[in-house]
Design a protein around this motif. Structure first.
Motif, short mmCIF file in Angstrom:
data_model
loop_
_atom_site.label_atom_id
_atom_site.label_comp_id
_atom_site.label_asym_id
_atom_site.label_seq_id
_atom_site.Cartn_x
_atom_site.Cartn_y
_atom_site.Cartn_z
N GLN A 349 23.37 40.08 50.95
CA GLN A 349 22.67 39.59 52.28
C GLN A 349 21.35 39.87 51.96
O GLN A 349 20.59 38.88 52.75
N LEU A 350 20.88 40.83 51.75
CA LEU A 350 19.40 41.13 51.70
C LEU A 350 18.36 40.28 50.83
O LEU A 350 17.14 39.90 51.17
N LEU A 351 18.89 40.25 49.53
CA LEU A 351 18.14 39.67 48.49
C LEU A 351 17.53 38.36 48.75
O LEU A 351 16.30 38.06 48.53
N PRO A 352 18.54 37.35 49.35
CA PRO A 352 17.85 36.02 49.73
C PRO A 352 16.51 35.96 50.81
O PRO A 352 15.58 35.18 50.74
N ILE A 353 16.81 36.96 51.53
CA ILE A 353 15.69 37.44 52.77
C ILE A 353 14.47 37.63 52.19
O ILE A 353 13.31 37.14 52.48
N VAL A 354 14.53 38.78 51.25
CA VAL A 354 13.18 38.97 50.33
C VAL A 354 12.55 38.11 49.76
O VAL A 354 11.35 37.82 49.74
N VAL A 355 13.40 37.28 48.82
CA VAL A 355 12.89 36.28 48.11
C VAL A 355 12.21 35.07 48.78
O VAL A 355 11.16 34.62 48.74
N MET A 356 13.07 34.80 49.96
CA MET A 356 12.67 33.77 50.82
C MET A 356 11.15 34.11 51.61
O MET A 356 10.16 33.33 51.49
N GLY A 357 11.17 35.30 51.94
CA GLY A 357 9.93 35.85 52.66
C GLY A 357 8.73 35.95 51.79
O GLY A 357 7.56 35.53 52.20
N LEU A 358 9.00 36.38 50.71
CA LEU A 358 7.85 36.59 49.70
C LEU A 358 7.36 35.10 49.19
O LEU A 358 6.03 35.11 48.89
N ARG A 359 8.34 34.17 49.05
CA ARG A 359 7.72 32.92 48.56
C ARG A 359 6.96 32.13 49.66
O ARG A 359 6.24 31.05 49.42
N SER A 360 7.06 32.45 50.82
CA SER A 360 6.54 31.73 52.03
C SER A 360 5.31 31.96 52.23
O SER A 360 4.72 33.12 52.02
N GLN A 361 4.68 30.82 52.76
CA GLN A 361 3.28 30.96 52.97
C GLN A 361 3.07 31.52 54.70
O GLN A 361 3.90 31.65 55.44
N SER A 362 1.80 31.83 54.80
CA SER A 362 1.77 32.83 56.21
C SER A 362 2.00 31.77 57.21
O SER A 362 2.38 32.33 58.11
N SER A 363 1.76 30.43 57.05
CA SER A 363 2.07 29.72 58.44
C SER A 363 3.59 29.04 58.36
O SER A 363 3.84 28.33 59.31
N SER A 364 4.24 29.65 57.63
CA SER A 364 5.85 29.38 57.47
C SER A 364 6.67 29.81 58.64
O SER A 364 6.20 31.01 59.41
N LEU A 365 7.44 29.25 59.34
CA LEU A 365 8.35 29.70 60.43
C LEU A 365 9.69 29.84 59.66
O LEU A 365 10.63 28.98 59.32
N LEU A 366 9.96 31.24 59.47
CA LEU A 366 11.50 31.35 58.91
C LEU A 366 12.40 31.79 59.95
O LEU A 366 12.36 32.58 60.88
N LEU A 367 13.53 31.21 59.73
CA LEU A 367 14.53 31.24 60.65
C LEU A 367 15.79 31.97 59.99
O LEU A 367 16.43 31.50 58.96
N PHE A 368 16.06 33.22 60.44
CA PHE A 368 17.30 33.94 59.73
C PHE A 368 18.34 34.00 60.81
O PHE A 368 18.15 34.27 61.86
N GLU A 369 19.56 33.61 60.43
CA GLU A 369 20.73 33.68 61.33
C GLU A 369 21.57 34.95 60.62
O GLU A 369 22.16 34.70 59.63
N GLN A 370 21.75 35.98 61.56
CA GLN A 370 22.16 37.28 60.90
C GLN A 370 23.12 37.64 62.05
O GLN A 370 22.78 38.54 62.87
N PRO A 371 24.49 37.34 62.10
CA PRO A 371 25.28 37.79 63.11
C PRO A 371 25.58 39.36 62.70
O PRO A 371 25.50 39.82 61.53
N GLU A 372 26.23 39.93 63.62
CA GLU A 372 26.40 41.39 63.77
C GLU A 372 27.42 41.72 62.41
O GLU A 372 27.43 42.64 62.04
N ILE A 373 28.20 40.79 61.92
CA ILE A 373 29.25 41.12 60.88
C ILE A 373 28.46 41.68 59.71
O ILE A 373 29.31 42.43 58.98
N HIS A 374 27.10 41.28 59.64
CA HIS A 374 26.42 41.76 58.46
C HIS A 374 25.56 43.13 58.53
O HIS A 374 25.01 43.35 57.94
N LEU A 375 25.53 43.54 59.86
CA LEU A 375 24.88 44.50 60.06
C LEU A 375 25.44 45.94 59.68
O LEU A 375 26.65 45.94 60.07
N HIS A 376 24.71 46.76 59.15
CA HIS A 376 25.22 47.97 58.94
C HIS A 376 25.58 49.01 60.02
O HIS A 376 24.76 48.83 61.02
N PRO A 377 26.52 49.63 60.17
CA PRO A 377 26.76 50.50 61.60
C PRO A 377 25.67 51.51 61.79
O PRO A 377 25.08 51.88 60.73
#
Length: 377
Positions: A349-377
């Motif tokens: 779940q984390l890897l795409p977020i890391v790769v997406m964030g590192l590849r993006s320009q500072s002007s990018s608007l990153l939209l992450f949809e992260q429902p509670e099902i994927h949150l660690h307790p």
């Protein structure tokens, strides 16, 4: 850059009010409170601008949303004739200093200045309309652009129109060529999708043969600059990662596409990480650290080390047909690795977020949809 936005009559919202976009903006709430709706409002405009047909003013059937009619989006499920959804954006853009004197003759700037900050408020709405002899289709019902220099008590510029064949209202100094007059009137406003770019004028003078002459007049830079910025922000700078991620696999097949985006499910993360592993990016390892230029692969490895997840990861490819993401086996002294399918589910779940964030320009608007099902307790 988009500073804030809002929508009206869009699905669960009568009016969202202003939603300010900070370096990190978190939208939290109970189920069915409209969190996804806020993201969908932006993705709907993004998929419209991606449509190859510039005559489509609002694309309801694209890669992010698939709808059959505008009323499916309307607050309170109105009829097609009464449904009208509205957007409002506040933008901060840069205007070249050499252009400014035309619009701001009393402005004094230092010789070191090259750009000036332009603040713009853009509001527009969509509704179903029917022209004589045509089928009903979604069109821009109203459009309003107000712009001025930040921290300068100078003139304000406005550009408004309603419908496609009405008189546009243009206000401000230095834009006479866009003004209607006794010898000409505005027939229509043209552009790509919902973004206007020119006015269509008809001559009204004599002799009679000149009355049929029609001319295109492009919008002045004071309007064109923020509108181009808005279109670029929505189409190219928005990156979206949805809630249903690609399941971790021992190997990922080549997608057959050179997609620049990570994919709605992060399905291209392994492929992109392999193909761009040596690409140089600007990497800031922590909030107070200086930015440095490193390879994407090294930046991903360093990020996972800092998270305490793995002491580096390795990506392998078999003739660019399959891709493997390998993690060192913890507690093993050798160089034994396991695939991402054999480590914790949260890593995938984390890897795409890391790769997406590192590849993006500072002007990018990153939209992450992260429902509670994927949150660690």
């Amino acid at each position: 850059m988009i500073k804030k936005f809002g929508v009206k009559n869009f699905k669960a919202f009568k009016d969202t009010g202003d939603i300010e976009l900070k370096p990190m903006t978190v939208v939290a709430g109970p189920n069915s409170s409209g969190k996804t709706t806020i993201l969908q409002s932006l993705l709907l405009l993004k998929q419209t601008l991606e449509n190859k047909n510039p005559g489509v003013e609002l694309d309801l059937d694209g890669r992010f949303m698939q709808l059959t009619s505008l009323k499916e989006l309307g607050f309170g499920k109105p009829s097609s004739q009464k449904c009208e959804i509205s957007y409002a954006f506040t933008l901060e853009t840069e205007i070249p200093v050499k252009v400014a004197p035309r619009y701001f003759p009393n402005l004094t700037v230092s010789e070191e200045s090259h750009q000036l900050s332009l603040l713009s408020d853009v509001a527009f709405s969509f509704r179903c309309m029917r022209a004589p002899g045509e089928k009903q289709r979604i069109q821009v019902a109203k459009f309003d652009l107000q712009t001025h220099l930040d921290d300068f008590a100078g003139p304000r510029f406005s550009f408004r129109y309603a419908g496609k064949e009405v008189t546009a209202q243009v206000g401000g100094a230095g834009i006479d060529r866009m003004q209607p007059g006794r010898d000409r009137k505005i027939l229509a406003v043209g552009g790509a999708h919902f973004v206007p770019s020119f006015l269509l004028f008809k001559r009204l003078g004599n002799p009679p043969e000149e009355r049929t002459q029609v001319a295109e007049v492009w919008l002045d830079q004071i309007f064109a600059i923020p509108l181009r910025e808005l279109a670029t922000e929505l189409e190219r700078n928005i990156r979206y990662l949805g809630p249903l991620r690609e399941e971790p696999k021992p190997a990922y097949l080549h997608s057959g596409t050179s997609s620049a985006e990570i994919g709605k499910r992060g399905e291209f993360a392994a492929q992109i990480l392999w193909l761009e592993r040596n690409e140089r990016i600007l990497y800031k390892p922590s909030l107070y650290a200086n930015a440095e230029t490193v390879s994407l692969g090294n930046a991903v490895n360093d990020t996972f080390r800092r998270f305490g997840i793995a002491d580096g990861i390795e990506v392998k490819s078999e003739e660019s047909v399959t891709y493997q993401i390998l993690f060192p086996l913890m507690g093993h002294k050798g160089k034994k690795h396991v695939t991402i399918a054999d480590v914790g589910f949260g890593v995938s779940q984390l890897l795409p977020i890391v790769v997406m964030g590192l590849r993006s320009q500072s002007s990018s608007l990153l939209l992450f949809e992260q429902p509670e099902i994927h949150l660690h307790p």
